[in-house]
Structures are given as structure tokens and as C-alpha cells.
Design a protein around this motif. Sequence first.
Motif, mmCIF file in Angstrom:
data_model
loop_
_atom_site.group_PDB
_atom_site.id
_atom_site.type_symbol
_atom_site.label_atom_id
_atom_site.label_comp_id
_atom_site.label_asym_id
_atom_site.label_seq_id
_atom_site.Cartn_x
_atom_site.Cartn_y
_atom_site.Cartn_z
ATOM 1 N N VAL A 115 36.779 42.663 14.738
ATOM 2 C CA VAL A 115 37.652 43.333 15.705
ATOM 3 C C VAL A 115 38.095 42.360 16.798
ATOM 4 C CG1 VAL A 115 35.830 44.239 17.256
ATOM 5 C CG2 VAL A 115 37.947 45.528 16.901
ATOM 6 N N THR A 116 37.199 41.438 17.191
ATOM 7 C CA THR A 116 37.555 40.520 18.278
ATOM 8 C C THR A 116 38.644 39.554 17.829
ATOM 9 O OG1 THR A 116 35.248 40.655 18.979
ATOM 10 C CG2 THR A 116 36.579 38.946 20.003
ATOM 11 N N GLU A 163 39.484 33.874 8.287
ATOM 12 C CA GLU A 163 38.280 34.707 8.094
ATOM 13 C C GLU A 163 37.637 34.287 6.777
ATOM 14 O OE1 GLU A 163 36.133 37.155 9.274
ATOM 15 O OE2 GLU A 163 35.257 36.792 7.292
ATOM 16 N N ARG A 164 36.376 33.906 6.844
ATOM 17 C CA ARG A 164 35.794 33.282 5.642
ATOM 18 C C ARG A 164 35.520 34.267 4.513
ATOM 19 N NH1 ARG A 164 29.794 31.496 7.615
ATOM 20 N NH2 ARG A 164 29.221 33.528 8.404
ATOM 21 N N THR A 223 29.895 42.258 11.735
ATOM 22 C CA THR A 223 29.353 43.385 12.503
ATOM 23 C C THR A 223 30.336 44.536 12.635
ATOM 24 O OG1 THR A 223 28.035 41.819 13.770
ATOM 25 C CG2 THR A 223 28.355 43.976 14.751
ATOM 26 N N SER A 224 31.643 44.212 12.665
ATOM 27 C CA SER A 224 32.634 45.252 12.973
ATOM 28 C C SER A 224 32.642 46.414 11.992
ATOM 29 C CB SER A 224 34.031 44.644 13.064
ATOM 30 O OG SER A 224 34.081 43.723 14.117
ATOM 31 N N SER A 241 28.603 52.204 15.079
ATOM 32 C CA SER A 241 28.491 53.672 15.063
ATOM 33 C C SER A 241 29.873 54.311 15.010
ATOM 34 C CB SER A 241 27.768 54.177 16.311
ATOM 35 O OG SER A 241 26.534 53.560 16.469
ATOM 36 N N LEU A 252 32.079 54.526 17.354
ATOM 37 C CA LEU A 252 32.409 55.269 18.575
ATOM 38 C C LEU A 252 33.283 54.411 19.480
ATOM 39 C CD1 LEU A 252 28.952 56.851 19.440
ATOM 40 C CD2 LEU A 252 30.910 57.915 18.300
ATOM 41 N N ALA A 279 36.408 28.241 8.502
ATOM 42 C CA ALA A 279 36.740 27.143 9.423
ATOM 43 C C ALA A 279 35.501 26.288 9.628
ATOM 44 C CB ALA A 279 37.208 27.720 10.740
ATOM 45 N N LEU A 332 33.085 46.888 20.297
ATOM 46 C CA LEU A 332 34.317 47.286 19.618
ATOM 47 C C LEU A 332 35.300 47.949 20.593
ATOM 48 C CD1 LEU A 332 34.124 47.945 16.148
ATOM 49 C CD2 LEU A 332 34.911 50.018 17.196
ATOM 50 N N THR A 333 34.799 48.854 21.425
ATOM 51 C CA THR A 333 35.655 49.611 22.341
ATOM 52 C C THR A 333 36.496 48.695 23.231
ATOM 53 O OG1 THR A 333 33.952 51.316 22.390
ATOM 54 C CG2 THR A 333 35.609 51.422 24.120
HETATM 55 C C1 LIG Z 1 24.676 48.800 14.761
HETATM 56 C C2 LIG Z 1 25.784 48.583 15.739
HETATM 57 C C3 LIG Z 1 26.492 49.670 16.262
HETATM 58 C C4 LIG Z 1 27.547 49.462 17.133
HETATM 59 N N1 LIG Z 1 28.251 50.544 17.555
HETATM 60 C C5 LIG Z 1 29.310 50.362 18.378
HETATM 61 C C6 LIG Z 1 30.101 51.462 18.748
HETATM 62 O O1 LIG Z 1 29.888 52.591 18.292
HETATM 63 N N2 LIG Z 1 31.123 51.244 19.595
HETATM 64 C C7 LIG Z 1 31.400 50.012 20.100
HETATM 65 O O2 LIG Z 1 32.319 49.897 20.898
HETATM 66 N N3 LIG Z 1 30.691 48.927 19.728
HETATM 67 C C8 LIG Z 1 29.666 49.069 18.866
HETATM 68 N N4 LIG Z 1 28.933 47.996 18.444
HETATM 69 C C9 LIG Z 1 29.347 46.650 18.856
HETATM 70 C C10 LIG Z 1 30.492 46.132 17.975
HETATM 71 O O3 LIG Z 1 30.348 46.568 16.640
HETATM 72 C C11 LIG Z 1 30.547 44.606 17.995
HETATM 73 O O4 LIG Z 1 30.494 44.157 19.324
HETATM 74 C C12 LIG Z 1 31.820 44.089 17.358
HETATM 75 O O5 LIG Z 1 32.051 44.682 16.104
HETATM 76 C C13 LIG Z 1 31.751 42.572 17.187
HETATM 77 O O6 LIG Z 1 32.955 42.169 16.589
HETATM 78 P P1 LIG Z 1 33.292 40.631 16.382
HETATM 79 O O7 LIG Z 1 34.671 40.558 15.850
HETATM 80 O O8 LIG Z 1 33.023 39.883 17.635
HETATM 81 O O9 LIG Z 1 32.248 40.134 15.300
HETATM 82 P P2 LIG Z 1 32.275 40.351 13.708
HETATM 83 O O10 LIG Z 1 32.775 41.675 13.344
HETATM 84 O O11 LIG Z 1 30.933 39.973 13.202
HETATM 85 O O12 LIG Z 1 33.356 39.319 13.197
HETATM 86 C C14 LIG Z 1 33.109 37.927 13.110
HETATM 87 C C15 LIG Z 1 33.784 37.442 11.845
HETATM 88 O O13 LIG Z 1 33.777 36.007 11.843
HETATM 89 C C16 LIG Z 1 33.693 35.582 10.494
HETATM 90 N N5 LIG Z 1 33.247 34.187 10.511
HETATM 91 C C17 LIG Z 1 32.059 33.704 10.905
HETATM 92 N N6 LIG Z 1 32.038 32.364 10.814
HETATM 93 C C18 LIG Z 1 33.261 31.986 10.358
HETATM 94 C C19 LIG Z 1 33.857 30.721 10.047
HETATM 95 N N7 LIG Z 1 33.193 29.572 10.188
HETATM 96 N N8 LIG Z 1 35.137 30.700 9.576
HETATM 97 C C20 LIG Z 1 35.840 31.857 9.430
HETATM 98 N N9 LIG Z 1 35.293 33.078 9.695
HETATM 99 C C21 LIG Z 1 34.035 33.142 10.163
HETATM 100 C C22 LIG Z 1 32.695 36.550 9.876
HETATM 101 O O14 LIG Z 1 32.810 36.612 8.470
HETATM 102 C C23 LIG Z 1 33.071 37.866 10.570
HETATM 103 O O15 LIG Z 1 33.958 38.648 9.780
HETATM 104 C C24 LIG Z 1 27.881 48.168 17.552
HETATM 105 C C25 LIG Z 1 27.166 47.069 17.047
HETATM 106 C C26 LIG Z 1 26.139 47.281 16.132
HETATM 107 C C27 LIG Z 1 25.408 46.116 15.574
#
Ligand SMILES: Cc1cc2nc3c(=O)[nH]c(=O)nc-3n(C[C@H](O)[C@H](O)[C@H](O)COP(=O)(O)OP(=O)(O)OC[C@H]3O[C@@H](n4cnc5c(N)ncnc54)[C@H](O)[C@@H]3O)c2cc1C
Length: 512
Positions: free
Chosen positions: A36-37, A56-57, A64-65, A69, A71, A209, A384-385
Motif C-alpha cells: 500500500v505504501t 515489486e519483486r 504485509t498489505s 484486519s 480496517l 531492486a 494502511l489507513t
Molecule cells: C496483522 C496486521 C493487521 C493490520 N491491520 C491493519 C488495519 O486493519 N488497518 C490499518 O490501517 N493498518 C493495519 N495494519 C498495518 C498495515 O497492514 C501495514 O502498515 C501496511 O500494510 C504496510 O504496507 P507497506 O506497503 O509498507 O509494506 P508491504 O505491504 O509489506 O509492502 C512491501 C513490498 O515490498 C516488496 N519488496 C521488498 N523488498 C523488495 C525489493 N528488494 N525489490 C522490490 N520489492 C521489494 C515486498 O514484496 C512487498 O510487497 C496491520 C498490520 C498487520 C501485520
Amino acid sequence: MTGPGSGALSAARRHHELDRLADDPTVDVLVIGGGVTGAGVALDAAARGLSVVLAERHDLAFGTSRWSSKLVHGGLRYLATGNVGIAHESAVERGLLMTVVAPHLIRSMPQLVPLLPSVGRGESALVRAGFLAGDALRAAARTPAALLPRSCRVDADRAAALVPAVRRDGLRGGLLAHDGQLVDDARLVVALARTAATFGARILTRVSAHAATAETAVLHDEITGGDFTVRARAVINAAGVWAGHVDPSIALRPSRGTHLVLDAAVLGHPTAALTVPIPGATNRFVFALPAQLGRVYLGLTDEDAPGDIPDVPHATDTEIDFLLDTVNTALATALTRDDVLATYSGLRPLLRTADGDGATADLSRKHAVVRAEGRPIGIVGGKLTTYRKMAQDALDAAVAATGLPAGPCNTHRIPLVGAANRTSLARLPAPVSLVRRYGTEAAQLTADPGRLDPVAPGLDVCRAEFDFAITHEGALDADDILDRRTRIGLVPADRAAAHEAALSVLAEHRLA
Ligand SMILES: Cc1cc2nc3c(=O)[nH]c(=O)nc-3n(C[C@H](O)[C@H](O)[C@H](O)COP(=O)(O)OP(=O)(O)OC[C@H]3O[C@@H](n4cnc5c(N)ncnc54)[C@H](O)[C@@H]3O)c2cc1C
């Protein structure tokens, strides 16, 4: 249309854009990570007029996304720990997402705390005060009460109507509040990436990457094995819990959160989230959240998870027992392990704090932009929010550091693909479940009545959704279709039942 300007992602577009990038490997912004980020950063940058590549690898929402939950929450839990700023930011972002950005993917979800003998008068007063504070947060964020109704107390009959499996013995009623719930978290990520693509962002899945610096990275095509170096005015590390692998100067302290997946029938098909206080803890709850495909997600644990970071984390027996034991305190008939269809776990990318050894449940959910000489700009922590604000902060830092010719952030005004106001969505001539997953694009899915048959008996997912995953949502194989575009794969038995259909649709699209 499959070129820039279109939000259709496909294998052919990926192939074409990789070729184009190999010919001219310079770009304004390279985003590492398609959660999501990263998808939020790609949209923010592309909408500011910058040229963008997202690498995205694995697949969109692989990390994590997809394990959240689901929400979109108003930040109430942060108020309890005194983080008024984060709470307000969450409430503002929730309001934007529910009204402008993704109203099609988010509904207002009632949450019920049943008042049982185990919840004393003091505890119930505390929950009520919290809910009133949540109302105040919503009002301060200017989210209308028509969208997220005010909290209230309900009688025992109403509580049991909302959650039929609740224990009736000693039930004095319930406390009810509302929060935002996504139909699915991975769908938000895909919608973000596709919207970024409408602004010309190149979304490259199965591309990892390596050797990232502030201005370069080696991209590796995981399908062909080819490598090439991309030069960017800014490289942004949005690799979530893997951010420390991309930039070893980033220290994270992952915490595992686990959910159980149940058949909604075992809780009597609840229409509200059953919210059960964790015995002995203050302001911590276990939730049973009604979800799509006739399921309920029961969560959530918070376990320190040091050491290696697995691609896909797994639940422990202790977590499963904890969730069942806690929810059972509020049920007429106890659930057992036989009722658990599946489990899923994710790792929160929490920032390591200065003392580094507090309980992870108490660690800050704040996000941070991390900048170090010669390194990519990191955007870590958060949730996520608040992805939109995280993306904005990362881009603002990139613009300030590099002088990129970018306008101000405007993602608060950009509806994602499929978005429309709730009245228009309600009038769409398509099944409700499709409108909830695709918004206005549901009309495209229903165009061919011959593709509306379920992909497996009893599963509310049709063949047209598999088609759309391939032609518009960048799915490259059966795992992408089953595990991330639809969430059939959350339950192994459903996955097995639909696997053949996924392979046959892929073959029809010449991708098998
Ligand atoms: C159990 C749980 C419940 C949650 N519930 C909620 C909720 O209800 N509401 C809410 O707001 N937040 C919630 N959160 C928090 C939220 O899910 C996370 O903060 C958010 O999804 C993180 O997103 P991200 O994009 O930073 O990371 P990620 O989704 O992990 O994305 C990182 C991506 O980078 C890729 N990557 C890694 N290394 C490389 C590389 N070298 N080259 C290319 N790609 C790479 C990975 O494959 C991955 O797809 C929850 C978290 C958890 C663990």
C-alpha cells in the motif's frame, strides 16, 4: 486501451514497459515495493507530473498489505495511548478514503461490545468514554455522522440480532460504534497501482531492486532473469518489513499479527464486528469481523517477531488458542479448532524505538521518512489507513532533497479507479458483491452474462473476475488471481476448488 492513460495492467503492458525502460533507464522516481505504501507513493508522484517506475519483486500486495484486519480506522486506539496527533491523522485519512478516494471499497462497519458479566460497570464506562472520544475524532475530522453513525448503547435483543452467536446469559445489552472496513486490503493496493498507471506510472511486478542508492538501483526481472540499472532523481524505499534489506541503516522491529478465518455461519452470520475485551488487559480487544465470501476474520495478536523475515509468516498454536479462548468468553457456544478454516499472519513494519525493548503492542504506529546520505529515501512504519499521508511525506522529502520539478500533493482529490459516490454506486445495475469489489467497473464485469458463473460451487466469485484480474489488474499467474486479486486462497479448501478454473482462464488468455 493499455498504454499510459489506461488503468489496465497486464502481462503485455509489463513486457512493453520493461522493454521501454531497458532502452531508456532514466526516470524521476523509482519506488521499491508494491504494497500500500509503494503504490501510494507511485500514485502521488505520477499525479504530481513525475515519471515513475514501481518495482515489486513478487506481486502487488504480496507483503504485509494483504494480511491486515482490513480496517480503515479512525485512530481511537492511539488516543488511549495519548497519541492525539496520530489519532487525528487517522480520522482525517479515514474520512478522505471513505468519501473521495475509495468509497466503493470501504463500508461503515458496526462494532459491538456485548455487555456481559465479564465486562464490569467500570470497564463498560471506559469503553463508552472511548467510543464518545471516537465520535469526537470523527467530528473533528469532518466526517459526516450520516456516513459513520454516532456510538450508542443498544439493548440485549439488538445486540443478539447484530451478532446472533453472542452469549445471552447475563447479556445486559451492548455498546455500538462504527468504523471503516475495506472489502479487501489487496484490492486497495491494486486500485492504487492502477490509478497510478492512469497517470503514466510503470508498475512492474516480478521485478526486484538490488544495490539501491539515492539515485540508482539494479532491477532484476524475476521472470527472464535479466538485470539492468535504472537511474532516478529519487529512489524511494517502500519495502515495508524488508526495508532494512534494501537499506541496512534502517532498523525495524517486526511484530506478528494473526487472524483466524471462520465460516460466518458459525457466528450466525453477524452483521457487526463482535468486539471482546481481552481479559486482564486495558483497551485491548479481539475482533470477529464479518468479511466478504461468507467469512469472518478473527484477530488480532501482537507478537514480537525477531530474526529472519519470512516471505509468508505463519500463526503459532499459542496465537490460535489465545484468539479462540478470548472470543469464547462472549459466545453462547464455544468455538473449537475444528471451526478454523484457515489462519493468516502478517508482520507489522514497526520502527525500532530508542530503548528497543518495550512490548510491541505499545510501540509507536507512527510513520517516518528516513534519509541518510547516499541511500534511498525510506518510508517506514505507519499503517494502511494513513498510506496517503505517508506517500505525501515521502514525496515532499524527495522533492525537497532533489529539486524534482513537482507540483504539490493532490491525492486527497483523486478518486481511485472504480470510485463514485455512494448514491451512484447503489444505482449500478450489478450484483452488490461486484460493486463492493469493483465499484463502477462492475459494469464491465457483467457485460458478458456467459462469464458470471461461479468459479467453484458455493464461491461468490465469477469467471469474469478472473478475466478482469488478467486483463486489468496485472495478474500473471494462478497465485496472483487466487491469493491477491480475489482472496479465495485465504481458505485452502476454496483455493483447491477454484485452482482449475484459474488455470483454464489463464489458458484462455494464453498465460498458462
Ligand atoms: C496483522 C496486521 C493487521 C493490520 N491491520 C491493519 C488495519 O486493519 N488497518 C490499518 O490501517 N493498518 C493495519 N495494519 C498495518 C498495515 O497492514 C501495514 O502498515 C501496511 O500494510 C504496510 O504496507 P507497506 O506497503 O509498507 O509494506 P508491504 O505491504 O509489506 O509492502 C512491501 C513490498 O515490498 C516488496 N519488496 C521488498 N523488498 C523488495 C525489493 N528488494 N525489490 C522490490 N520489492 C521489494 C515486498 O514484496 C512487498 O510487497 C496491520 C498490520 C498487520 C501485520
